[in-house]
Motif scaffolding. Sequence first.
Motif, short mmCIF file in Angstrom:
data_model
loop_
_atom_site.label_atom_id
_atom_site.label_comp_id
_atom_site.label_asym_id
_atom_site.label_seq_id
_atom_site.Cartn_x
_atom_site.Cartn_y
_atom_site.Cartn_z
N SER A 113 0.81 -1.22 0.00
CA SER A 113 0.00 0.00 0.00
C SER A 113 0.85 1.27 0.00
O SER A 113 0.46 2.28 -0.58
CB SER A 113 -0.93 0.00 1.22
OG SER A 113 -0.16 -0.10 2.41
N TRP A 114 2.02 1.23 0.65
CA TRP A 114 2.81 2.46 0.73
C TRP A 114 3.36 2.83 -0.65
O TRP A 114 3.50 4.01 -0.97
CB TRP A 114 3.92 2.33 1.76
CG TRP A 114 5.06 1.43 1.37
CD1 TRP A 114 5.17 0.10 1.63
CD2 TRP A 114 6.24 1.81 0.67
NE1 TRP A 114 6.35 -0.39 1.12
CE2 TRP A 114 7.03 0.65 0.53
CE3 TRP A 114 6.71 3.00 0.14
CZ2 TRP A 114 8.27 0.64 -0.11
CZ3 TRP A 114 7.95 3.00 -0.49
CH2 TRP A 114 8.71 1.84 -0.62
N LYS A 115 3.66 1.83 -1.48
CA LYS A 115 4.13 2.14 -2.84
C LYS A 115 2.98 2.67 -3.69
O LYS A 115 3.17 3.60 -4.49
CB LYS A 115 4.72 0.89 -3.49
CG LYS A 115 6.02 0.44 -2.86
CD LYS A 115 6.58 -0.75 -3.62
CE LYS A 115 7.87 -1.25 -3.01
NZ LYS A 115 8.43 -2.41 -3.73
N TRP A 116 1.82 2.09 -3.54
CA TRP A 116 0.65 2.59 -4.27
C TRP A 116 0.36 4.03 -3.87
O TRP A 116 0.06 4.89 -4.70
CB TRP A 116 -0.56 1.70 -3.97
CG TRP A 116 -1.80 2.12 -4.69
CD1 TRP A 116 -2.22 1.70 -5.92
CD2 TRP A 116 -2.78 3.04 -4.24
NE1 TRP A 116 -3.40 2.30 -6.27
CE2 TRP A 116 -3.77 3.15 -5.26
CE3 TRP A 116 -2.94 3.81 -3.09
CZ2 TRP A 116 -4.88 3.97 -5.14
CZ3 TRP A 116 -4.04 4.64 -2.98
CH2 TRP A 116 -5.00 4.71 -3.99
N ALA A 117 0.45 4.31 -2.56
CA ALA A 117 0.20 5.67 -2.07
C ALA A 117 1.25 6.64 -2.59
O ALA A 117 0.94 7.80 -2.93
CB ALA A 117 0.19 5.68 -0.54
N LEU A 118 2.50 6.18 -2.67
CA LEU A 118 3.56 7.04 -3.20
C LEU A 118 3.30 7.38 -4.66
O LEU A 118 3.44 8.54 -5.08
CB LEU A 118 4.91 6.34 -3.06
CG LEU A 118 6.11 7.11 -3.59
CD1 LEU A 118 6.33 8.39 -2.81
CD2 LEU A 118 7.37 6.25 -3.55
N GLY A 119 2.89 6.39 -5.44
CA GLY A 119 2.59 6.66 -6.85
C GLY A 119 1.41 7.59 -7.01
O GLY A 119 1.44 8.54 -7.81
N GLY A 120 0.33 7.34 -6.24
CA GLY A 120 -0.84 8.20 -6.33
C GLY A 120 -0.57 9.61 -5.84
O GLY A 120 -0.98 10.59 -6.48
N GLY A 121 0.14 9.73 -4.72
CA GLY A 121 0.47 11.05 -4.21
C GLY A 121 1.39 11.81 -5.15
O GLY A 121 1.23 13.02 -5.36
N GLY A 122 2.36 11.09 -5.72
CA GLY A 122 3.24 11.74 -6.68
C GLY A 122 2.51 12.22 -7.91
O GLY A 122 2.76 13.32 -8.42
N LEU A 123 1.56 11.40 -8.39
CA LEU A 123 0.78 11.78 -9.58
C LEU A 123 -0.06 13.03 -9.29
O LEU A 123 -0.11 13.96 -10.11
CB LEU A 123 -0.13 10.62 -9.99
CG LEU A 123 -1.03 10.87 -11.20
CD1 LEU A 123 -0.19 11.12 -12.44
CD2 LEU A 123 -1.96 9.69 -11.43
#
Length: 292
Positions: A113-123
């Motif tokens: 989940s933390w990688k998914w959140a990083l990608g979404g937050g970065g986007l």
Amino acid sequence: AVAFLVAQPSVMLRGMSLVDVPSDPSFQARQAIWQGSWELAKARPLLGHGLASFVFEFTRFRPVGLYRFINAAHNEYLQLVAELGLVGLILVAWIALVVLVRMTRLIRGSYTSWKWALGGGGLIGLSSLAVHSLVDFPWHLPAVAFTASTVAGLVVGIRYHADPSPLRTLSVTGLTAGARLLRWGLTPIVLAGLAAVWTTLTPLIVADVSASRGLTHQEAGRLEQALAWYRRATRFAPSRAAHYRPLGESLTQLAWQRSGYERRSLFKQATAAYQQALTLVPHDAWSAYALG
């Protein structure tokens, strides 16, 4: 929460102000700046006029009726084309595409989940910055540029597959001989580039800090200390007209506190400061008014 925020009077008034955008003075000034920036970009479309050249070159394409000091195009893409041409625009677009692909992979292919959140937050963050860049100059603000670069580095540097541990994913293993050769070949180039950027930015940073301290002394009435800091700013950044204006203002204020030959000498120094500002920015109405 969204309904509560939208219902607030200040938010509603701000939203209603969008209807009057065409008649807003700030928007009209931006339109004039964009027109001049586009003419500047068309003058040298392939390679541009050089990095950080906008503040000097824009005066030749300044639209009629726009007299204030302009140091940015208020559109990062227009300023990029004006300074680095289509070649610079293609390079930046390629970098943006790489970052976008990595963000998409983090969102679609991550098992943690933390990688998914990083990608979404970065986007969300970088896309917002890209939209903001259409009407302002966020990449020229060091804090914003540093934060965006950090987010982009995290998104690109973290692998989206396997290994859920954040610490272990940052290791680089299994480099081939060609990759090692490329890394050793690029290292001196990167270090030389960092050294060049450091030697260029350091005097500007020192000048800005000195000007800020000069303003503090000037507002407190300590004009002699303010003059020392302003002179230091002009010494470290002699091409920045913004540092000569407060220098002339402080000299004028101090002159009115003196008399005789000392007052005359201070007025001459103030005149020289304003004339230098006008030499750097010929259409600077503020310096012309102060000089008069």
